[in-house]
Design a protein around this motif. Structure first.
Motif, PDB file in Angstrom:
ATOM      1  N   ARG A 133       0.922  -1.062   0.021  1.00 26.23           N
ATOM      2  CA  ARG A 133       0.050  -0.065   0.025  1.00 26.23           C
ATOM      3  C   ARG A 133       0.934   1.160   0.205  1.00 26.23           C
ATOM      4  O   ARG A 133       0.663   2.175  -0.760  1.00 26.23           O
ATOM      5  CB  ARG A 133      -0.953  -0.072   1.005  1.00 26.23           C
ATOM      6  N   ARG A 145      -1.731   6.560  -6.168  1.00 33.82           N
ATOM      7  CA  ARG A 145      -2.895   6.790  -5.506  1.00 33.82           C
ATOM      8  C   ARG A 145      -2.841   8.583  -5.912  1.00 33.82           C
ATOM      9  O   ARG A 145      -3.926   9.106  -6.210  1.00 33.82           O
ATOM     10  CB  ARG A 145      -3.065   6.698  -4.220  1.00 33.82           C
ATOM     11  N   ASP A 177       0.574   4.166  -2.649  1.00 33.80           N
ATOM     12  CA  ASP A 177       0.247   5.681  -2.258  1.00 33.80           C
ATOM     13  C   ASP A 177       1.345   6.154  -2.940  1.00 33.80           C
ATOM     14  O   ASP A 177       1.091   7.558  -3.236  1.00 33.80           O
ATOM     15  CB  ASP A 177       0.342   5.650  -0.567  1.00 33.80           C
ATOM     16  N   GLU A 209      -6.864   0.139  -6.978  1.00 37.28           N
ATOM     17  CA  GLU A 209      -6.793   0.798  -5.634  1.00 37.28           C
ATOM     18  C   GLU A 209      -7.603  -0.256  -4.783  1.00 37.28           C
ATOM     19  O   GLU A 209      -7.140  -0.306  -3.429  1.00 37.28           O
ATOM     20  CB  GLU A 209      -7.848   2.154  -5.882  1.00 37.28           C
ATOM     21  N   TYR A 210      -8.539  -1.012  -5.268  1.00 36.24           N
ATOM     22  CA  TYR A 210      -9.164  -1.872  -4.252  1.00 36.24           C
ATOM     23  C   TYR A 210      -8.167  -3.012  -3.815  1.00 36.24           C
ATOM     24  O   TYR A 210      -8.160  -3.203  -2.315  1.00 36.24           O
ATOM     25  CB  TYR A 210     -10.535  -2.526  -5.003  1.00 36.24           C
ATOM     26  N   ASP A 234      -5.938  -1.617  -1.246  1.00 35.56           N
ATOM     27  CA  ASP A 234      -6.263  -1.444   0.464  1.00 35.56           C
ATOM     28  C   ASP A 234      -6.887  -2.863   0.837  1.00 35.56           C
ATOM     29  O   ASP A 234      -7.248  -2.874   2.003  1.00 35.56           O
ATOM     30  CB  ASP A 234      -7.799  -0.753   0.081  1.00 35.56           C
ATOM     31  N   ASN A 235      -6.925  -3.903   0.065  1.00 35.69           N
ATOM     32  CA  ASN A 235      -7.395  -5.203   0.747  1.00 35.69           C
ATOM     33  C   ASN A 235      -6.284  -6.333   0.505  1.00 35.69           C
ATOM     34  O   ASN A 235      -6.778  -7.436   0.961  1.00 35.69           O
ATOM     35  CB  ASN A 235      -8.702  -5.512   0.084  1.00 35.69           C
TER      36      ASN A 235
END
Length: 247
Positions: A82, A90, A86, A126-127, A130-131
């Motif tokens: 992540r 992102r 980022d 993005e999903y 984040d997961n």
């Protein structure tokens, strides 16, 4: 099978044994990874066993795989991934997702359709970022050779990626999904320190592994063979049928 691969449906038994179906319906899975359904460790190991039948440079078998299932380790790996997202992606998301609306909102025509396609891809990315720590398993593929620089990198990655793709095909045949991620490789030292990877080992790809939400994957819409294959030299088209006769 003749006449092309057919769409796999929920009433088709697993494993999927039709080779053409597996080849044409193995997709990069992000949003459709089932984050809550456990995956037996032996199922993943069996897919890796099949993957190790892939060809490897000089028959060296210089691949190594780290199978990560410990929740704490997955969380730490997810944090590292992540941070890479980022840092690299992102900040650009608002522009990349600008075409995510329906056709009537985002416009019509090929350019608008391409914007929507890219928006879906980056929304899925993005999903995943984040997961990714929530998937049942993470598999890190490595080569037991130091990264030789861009001029020789194909020899390292080319020795490992046939096994990576075979692993993905084996997963698909069992109702599991995955995708190749390489975002963290821009700063691989983070995972190297976290996972105790020694100097001289090259990280090649990180793959999340989970059952898929549904199994009705279809062949992707790809450009015709005649659009992407040249005859003998760059730029020379194939014959009018898009196929070359055997010579």
């Amino acid at each position: 099978m003749t006449g092309g691969a057919q769409r796999w449906s929920s009433d088709t038994p697993l494993p999927i044994t039709d080779f053409e179906t597996v080849l044409t319906t193995t997709r990069a899975v992000r949003r459709r990874l089932d984050l809550d359904r456990p995956v037996p460790r032996g199922e993943v190991l069996d897919c890796l066993r099949l993957a190790l039948q892939a060809p490897t440079g000089a028959d060296a078998e210089d691949w190594r795989f780290i199978l990560i299932g410990d929740p704490g380790v997955k969380l730490a790996v997810g944090d590292e991934y992540r941070r890479a997202f980022d840092r690299e992606v992102r900040p650009r998301l608002p522009g990349l997702l600008a075409g995510a609306g329906p056709a009537d909102a985002a416009g019509a025509g090929p350019e608008a359709a391409e914007r929507r396609r890219k928006a879906r891809v980056y929304g899925g990315a993005e999903y995943l970022a984040d997961n990714i720590h929530r998937v049942p398993w993470l598999v890190l593929a490595c080569a037991t050779r130091p990264y030789p620089g861009p001029h020789m990198a194909p020899s390292v990655f080319g020795s490992v990626f046939p096994a990576v793709w075979s692993f993905q095909l084996a997963l698909r045949s069992r109702g599991l999904g995955s995708l190749i991620t390489t975002l963290h490789l821009r700063r691989p030292e983070g995972l190297a320190a976290l996972l105790g990877i020694p100097a001289g080992v090259t990280q090649c790809a990180l793959l999340p592994v989970a059952y898929t939400l549904g199994t009705d994957f279809r062949p992707a819409a790809r450009r015709p063979v005649a659009d992407v294959v040249f005859a003998d030299v760059w730029g020379r088209p194939l014959d009018g049928t898009g196929e070359e006769d055997d010579r």
